[in-house]
Design an enzyme around this catalytic site. Structure first.
Site, PDB file in Angstrom:
ATOM      1  N   HIS A 138      48.563  13.029  35.210  1.00 36.74           N
ATOM      2  CA  HIS A 138      47.576  14.094  35.008  1.00 36.74           C
ATOM      3  C   HIS A 138      48.272  15.438  35.165  1.00 36.74           C
ATOM      4  O   HIS A 138      49.427  15.511  35.598  1.00 36.74           O
ATOM      5  CB  HIS A 138      46.406  13.958  35.980  1.00 36.74           C
ATOM      6  CG  HIS A 138      46.770  14.112  37.422  1.00 36.74           C
ATOM      7  ND1 HIS A 138      47.555  13.195  38.116  1.00 36.74           N
ATOM      8  CD2 HIS A 138      46.474  15.096  38.327  1.00 36.74           C
ATOM      9  CE1 HIS A 138      47.707  13.597  39.358  1.00 36.74           C
ATOM     10  NE2 HIS A 138      47.070  14.749  39.514  1.00 36.74           N
ATOM     11  N   HIS A 167      47.943  18.098  37.182  1.00 31.49           N
ATOM     12  CA  HIS A 167      48.086  18.885  38.395  1.00 31.49           C
ATOM     13  C   HIS A 167      49.573  19.166  38.566  1.00 31.49           C
ATOM     14  O   HIS A 167      50.421  18.302  38.315  1.00 31.49           O
ATOM     15  CB  HIS A 167      47.510  18.160  39.606  1.00 31.49           C
ATOM     16  CG  HIS A 167      46.025  18.318  39.730  1.00 31.49           C
ATOM     17  ND1 HIS A 167      45.230  17.420  40.425  1.00 31.49           N
ATOM     18  CD2 HIS A 167      45.174  19.279  39.243  1.00 31.49           C
ATOM     19  CE1 HIS A 167      43.963  17.831  40.360  1.00 31.49           C
ATOM     20  NE2 HIS A 167      43.909  18.942  39.664  1.00 31.49           N
ATOM     21  N   HIS A 220      52.118   9.438  47.530  1.00 28.79           N
ATOM     22  CA  HIS A 220      51.335  10.669  47.495  1.00 28.79           C
ATOM     23  C   HIS A 220      50.771  10.952  48.897  1.00 28.79           C
ATOM     24  O   HIS A 220      49.580  11.218  49.086  1.00 28.79           O
ATOM     25  CB  HIS A 220      50.211  10.580  46.454  1.00 28.79           C
ATOM     26  CG  HIS A 220      49.680  11.925  46.032  1.00 28.79           C
ATOM     27  ND1 HIS A 220      48.600  12.516  46.653  1.00 28.79           N
ATOM     28  CD2 HIS A 220      50.081  12.793  45.074  1.00 28.79           C
ATOM     29  CE1 HIS A 220      48.356  13.686  46.090  1.00 28.79           C
ATOM     30  NE2 HIS A 220      49.242  13.881  45.119  1.00 28.79           N
ATOM     31  N   ASP A 248      51.838  19.311  40.766  1.00 32.00           N
ATOM     32  CA  ASP A 248      52.783  18.492  41.536  1.00 32.00           C
ATOM     33  C   ASP A 248      53.188  17.217  40.814  1.00 32.00           C
ATOM     34  O   ASP A 248      54.019  16.455  41.321  1.00 32.00           O
ATOM     35  CB  ASP A 248      52.210  18.162  42.921  1.00 32.00           C
ATOM     36  CG  ASP A 248      50.863  17.447  42.866  1.00 32.00           C
ATOM     37  OD1 ASP A 248      50.018  17.852  42.049  1.00 32.00           O
ATOM     38  OD2 ASP A 248      50.656  16.491  43.637  1.00 32.00           O
TER      39      ASP A 248
END
Length: 305
Positions: A61, A63, A266, A65
């Site tokens: 995705h 984002h 994560h 990071d």
């Protein structure tokens, strides 16, 4: 060979011990990268994974990071003389994201990069494997991925082949490939000497997500599940609000799916010095679990059955 190297295991923010998300899979010398957070190319150098054999990047995705390491990585490979094309897969807008690099003359890449938008259920075919895009549940459009190897031939029954008059050598290999052979005027068929096909290996990578049905189904009997394990169970309310997962939630999913190995990644920066709360919550439910660390490597063996 199927080797997994955890290049970045931190959640959202880098810490002194954890880079942002990036997981490298080396399958028979082909490198496949899942997510590419800031600093991934340096982690590749530290881990000595190499980068010039990188065939594809799969973004979960958009984002920051999970993708900010891509610009530096693709330019470094250009400086190093890369000529082979690179394909970047991901959710909606991946193609547009990739086209920016061509539009910005600054990059001046010496090789082709191509972006491909995927949706849940799409399949990318590789040499001896496929990668399936999975629907995940996060705060923006997101995908997980299941790398599934092709079925392998069954076990070769050498003794039975000899009994049927097949001499050791090239005819053995031909039978094992599924081809009949002629021996002294009679036909020996593969099913007479080769057992049932055996499964290849399966690795599931979720990116950021709540526990969800698509990941559960893709993970059934998987060799390795790499799942968002951002928080200990004490943070369940925040995990739900931020659309991440707790260790206990993921352990329950892994147990239900019958996975062989679970790796939580994560990891929130609040656990940068102590992951015991995460590991304890998960082990209450599922024993074969590891909290990933940067530069950790796992070899995924072939099944013996």
């Amino acid at each position: 060979m199927l080797r997994v190297t955890f290049l970045g295991t931190g959640g959202s923010l880098p810490t002194r011990n954890r880079n942002p998300s990036a997981v490298m899979v080396n399958r028979e010398g082909e490198l496949i990268l899942f997510d590419c957070g800031e600093g991934t190319q340096q982690q590749m150098m530290r881990a000595k994974t190499g980068m010039m054999s990188l065939s594809s990047i799969f973004i979960s995705h958009f984002h920051a990071d999970h993708f900010l390491g891509i610009p530096g990585l693709i330019q470094t490979m250009s400086f190093m003389g890369r000529k082979e094309p690179l394909v970047i897969y991901g959710p909606k807008h991946t193609r547009e994201f990739t086209e920016l690099f061509r539009a910005l003359g600054y990059f001046n890449l010496k090789y082709e990069i191509r972006g491909v938008d995927l949706k849940p259920g799409d399949v990318v075919e590789g040499d001896g494997y496929v990668i399936r895009a999975l629907e995940t549940v996060h705060s923006i459009p997101s995908l997980g991925y299941a790398l599934v190897e092709d079925m392998r031939p069954g076990r070769f029954n050498r003794e039975r082949a000899v009994e049927l008059g097949v001499p050791p050598g090239p005819l053995f290999a031909k039978l094992h490939r599924g081809e009949p052979v002629e021996v002294e005027g009679k036909t020996v068929r593969p099913e007479e000497v080769v057992g049932e096909p055996r499964p290849g290996r399966t690795i599931v990578y979720t990116g950021d997500t709540r526990p969800c049905e698509a990941v559960l189904e893709a993970s059934r009997d998987a060799d390795l599940l790499i799942h968002d394990g951002s928080f200990a169970d004490e943070m369940a309310d925040w995990a739900e609000e931020s659309m991440h997962s707790t260790a206990g939630e993921v352990a329950a999913l892994a147990k239900d799916a019958g996975v062989r190995q679970l790796v939580l990644t994560h990891v929130s920066s609040r656990y940068s010095d102590d992951v015991e709360p995460i590991i304890n919550d998960s082990k209450k439910i599922f024993e074969n679990v590891i909290v990933a660390e940067d530069l950790m490597e796992l070899e995924i063996p072939l099944r013996q059955e």
